[in-house]
Write an enzyme that holds these catalytic residues in place. Sequence first.
Site, PDB file in Angstrom:
ATOM      1  N   ARG A 126      -3.108 -10.580   4.995  1.00 57.48           N
ATOM      2  CA  ARG A 126      -3.507 -10.539   3.482  1.00 57.48           C
ATOM      3  C   ARG A 126      -2.396  -9.762   2.510  1.00 57.48           C
ATOM      4  NH1 ARG A 126      -5.948  -7.050  -0.133  1.00 57.48           N
ATOM      5  NH2 ARG A 126      -7.759  -8.015  -1.090  1.00 57.48           N
ATOM      6  N   LYS A 144       1.048  -1.253  -0.360  1.00 55.39           N
ATOM      7  CA  LYS A 144      -0.285  -0.431   0.249  1.00 55.39           C
ATOM      8  C   LYS A 144       0.338   0.997  -0.060  1.00 55.39           C
ATOM      9  CE  LYS A 144      -4.412  -1.618   1.505  1.00 55.39           C
ATOM     10  NZ  LYS A 144      -5.160  -1.853   2.432  1.00 55.39           N
TER      11      LYS A 144
HETATM   12  N1  HH2 Z   1      -7.073  -3.834   1.226  1.00 55.28           N
HETATM   13  C1  HH2 Z   1      -7.535  -4.343  -0.348  1.00 55.28           C
HETATM   14  C2  HH2 Z   1      -8.619  -4.798  -0.554  1.00 55.28           C
HETATM   15  N2  HH2 Z   1      -8.776  -5.900   0.030  1.00 55.28           N
HETATM   16  N3  HH2 Z   1     -10.079  -5.888   1.980  1.00 55.28           N
HETATM   17  C3  HH2 Z   1      -8.935  -6.186   2.937  1.00 55.28           C
HETATM   18  N4  HH2 Z   1     -10.272  -7.086   4.433  1.00 55.28           N
HETATM   19  N5  HH2 Z   1      -8.387  -5.592   4.598  1.00 55.28           N
HETATM   20  C4  HH2 Z   1      -7.777  -4.931   3.203  1.00 55.28           C
HETATM   21  O1  HH2 Z   1      -6.539  -3.795   3.300  1.00 55.28           O
HETATM   22  C5  HH2 Z   1      -8.373  -4.862   1.630  1.00 55.28           C
HETATM   23  C6  HH2 Z   1      -9.077  -5.403   1.495  1.00 55.28           C
HETATM   24  C7  HH2 Z   1      -7.033  -3.200  -1.459  1.00 55.28           C
HETATM   25  O2  HH2 Z   1      -6.067  -4.248  -1.655  1.00 55.28           O
HETATM   26  P1  HH2 Z   1      -5.682  -4.454  -3.796  1.00 55.28           P
HETATM   27  O3  HH2 Z   1      -6.444  -5.737  -3.367  1.00 55.28           O
HETATM   28  O4  HH2 Z   1      -4.502  -5.092  -3.766  1.00 55.28           O
HETATM   29  O5  HH2 Z   1      -6.222  -3.821  -4.435  1.00 55.28           O
HETATM   30  P2  HH2 Z   1      -7.730  -3.367  -5.494  1.00 55.28           P
HETATM   31  O6  HH2 Z   1      -8.325  -2.218  -4.713  1.00 55.28           O
HETATM   32  O7  HH2 Z   1      -6.921  -2.192  -6.456  1.00 55.28           O
HETATM   33  O8  HH2 Z   1      -8.380  -4.316  -6.066  1.00 55.28           O
END
Ligand code: HH2
Length: 261
Positions: free
Chosen positions: A244, A204
């Site tokens: 995660r 992040k």
């Molecule tokens: N962060 C993201 C998405 N889902 N779920 C939980 N429980 N906690 C988190 O911190 C979290 C999450 C954002 O990351 P990512 O899925 O890699 O990116 P994007 O939202 O751009 O798909």
Amino acid sequence: MTLLMGVLNVTPDSFYDGGQWEDEEAAVARGSAMIDEGADIVDVGGESTRPAAAPVAESEELRRVVPVVKELAQRANGRARVSVDTRKRAVAQAALEAGATIINDVSATLWPLAAEARAGWVAMHMRGEPSTMMSLANYSDVVTDVKEFLVERAELAAGAGVPEVWVDPGIGFAKTTAHNLALLARLDELVGTGWPVAIGLSRKRFIGVLASGGEHEPAPTGDRLEGSLAGAVWAMVKGAAMVRAHDVKATADAARLVGAI
Ligand code: HH2
């Protein structure tokens, strides 16, 4: 031992792995590899929730997510679980029918479905929508505000019959770098509520901000592995129940060392 949730985004625009796993076969291969690398859960998402991301239509999210969940749940064959990262009830329901057993819910609103389906539920804190959330990053005390919100949701969910609940402070969701650091520094306050805590900080922005010394552009997502591992280890030591991460092998190795110590 802390559970490891591997991130599998079947989107064109996720901030780190967007565009890599849009093809169903590639996504299933990556999810299977994550299980081999030590993921306890593979988290399949069809909508980016990064700051300023545009919403995705329900039909499109269903198209992206359901076949991958179905195939992965079959291949996992009890070795790992599949979760669905969605804010939409219909997508969560279809994913549960396809074999997912956890709803990873960044909107923290889908507990009635989790109760009905007897599924696990991750409740994450954010404010507003991804398109607006960064203008809502003001708190009197971020740790207390987030903790109160999550405990209230967790109690509602458990009261409704959700069999497994995790609470997640939502690192980067309507949070500044200082807010993210405060939530991590005082993670024991969230752990102390007794609810299992999930943490997602992998690659992040705040990690990039710190890596660049804060004075330049944040270090690019590709240069944030070391910071991500440090953050994951910190969360494990502080008692997080689930981490995660995109980098499953590296994080699983770190978790093994922490567990052994
Ligand atoms: N962060 C993201 C998405 N889902 N779920 C939980 N429980 N906690 C988190 O911190 C979290 C999450 C954002 O990351 P990512 O899925 O890699 O990116 P994007 O939202 O751009 O798909």
